[in-house]
Design a protein around this motif. Sequence first.
Motif, short mmCIF file in Angstrom:
data_model
loop_
_atom_site.label_atom_id
_atom_site.label_comp_id
_atom_site.label_asym_id
_atom_site.label_seq_id
_atom_site.Cartn_x
_atom_site.Cartn_y
_atom_site.Cartn_z
N TYR A 83 -23.07 52.53 19.25
CA TYR A 83 -23.65 52.11 20.53
C TYR A 83 -23.45 50.61 20.72
O TYR A 83 -23.02 50.16 21.78
N LEU A 84 -23.76 49.85 19.68
CA LEU A 84 -23.61 48.39 19.76
C LEU A 84 -22.16 47.99 19.98
O LEU A 84 -21.86 47.19 20.87
N GLN A 97 -32.90 50.75 22.50
CA GLN A 97 -32.07 51.92 22.16
C GLN A 97 -32.01 52.10 20.64
O GLN A 97 -32.15 53.20 20.14
N ILE A 98 -31.77 51.03 19.95
CA ILE A 98 -31.62 51.10 18.49
C ILE A 98 -32.96 51.43 17.82
O ILE A 98 -33.01 52.18 16.86
N SER A 101 -25.80 41.50 16.80
CA SER A 101 -26.34 41.79 18.12
C SER A 101 -27.20 40.63 18.62
O SER A 101 -26.78 39.89 19.51
N ASN A 161 -20.08 45.72 27.17
CA ASN A 161 -20.72 45.65 28.49
C ASN A 161 -21.35 44.28 28.72
O ASN A 161 -21.21 43.69 29.79
N PHE A 174 -26.86 57.75 24.72
CA PHE A 174 -26.35 56.85 25.74
C PHE A 174 -26.17 57.64 27.03
O PHE A 174 -25.49 58.65 27.05
N ASN A 216 -32.14 45.94 26.35
CA ASN A 216 -32.20 47.40 26.21
C ASN A 216 -31.52 47.88 24.94
O ASN A 216 -31.85 48.97 24.45
N THR A 217 -30.60 47.10 24.41
CA THR A 217 -29.95 47.47 23.15
C THR A 217 -30.99 47.55 22.03
O THR A 217 -30.96 48.47 21.21
N THR A 237 -28.64 44.68 29.36
CA THR A 237 -27.87 45.20 28.23
C THR A 237 -28.40 44.63 26.93
O THR A 237 -28.61 45.37 25.96
N ALA A 252 -22.68 48.33 24.06
CA ALA A 252 -23.55 47.19 24.34
C ALA A 252 -22.81 45.86 24.35
O ALA A 252 -22.90 45.11 25.33
N GLY A 274 -26.34 54.00 16.08
CA GLY A 274 -26.74 52.65 16.47
C GLY A 274 -25.57 51.68 16.43
O GLY A 274 -25.38 50.87 17.34
#
Length: 172
Positions: free
Chosen positions: A132-133, A70-71, A9, A140, A118, A66-67, A63, A137, A129
């Motif tokens: 989502y990544l 979020q994680i 990431s 996007n 999400f 915010n990742t 993105t 993430a 997590g």
Amino acid sequence: MSPPLYDFSIPLFIHGLGTLSHIIKKGEEYANEKGNPLSELVEWRLTPDMKPLSFQVQTACDTAKNTVAQIFGTEPVFIDDNETTIEALQARIAKTIELLKAADASKFAGKEEVEVIFKAGRMERLMTGQSYLTSFALPNFFFHLNTAYAILRTKGVPIGKLDYLTSFFTDE
């Protein structure tokens, strides 16, 4: 060795934002060379019904930063979407890179299975997590990075594959 979620990431986001900064700089040089007002550059679009370059930069930056939130399950750092100049877009990219570099790699350990909610419009989805990544993430982020590249390229900015990839070859 840093945790895989970090490795897949933060460095990718930083390198991608380096690419974004580089191609925008090339766009600025091109606009100056052609006598195009720089104020128009931030509003360039692929088609009239698509969002402008400024939106692509804002969303790529959001993105990425915010990742992390979020994680980690924290509130993301808020950055107002009010950039109307190339300098402001470059400052937003630099600020996002700074935030990403400050992320502690060790805090990503064990976050692959953390629950992430999400939300997109009225849709809400529970993800891990890792999902989502990989499912939101990164796709996007790269969508908006690639769209920024395409906007600049279709306007005649002389950028190519090496302009896109060079930032990914650095060790930062």
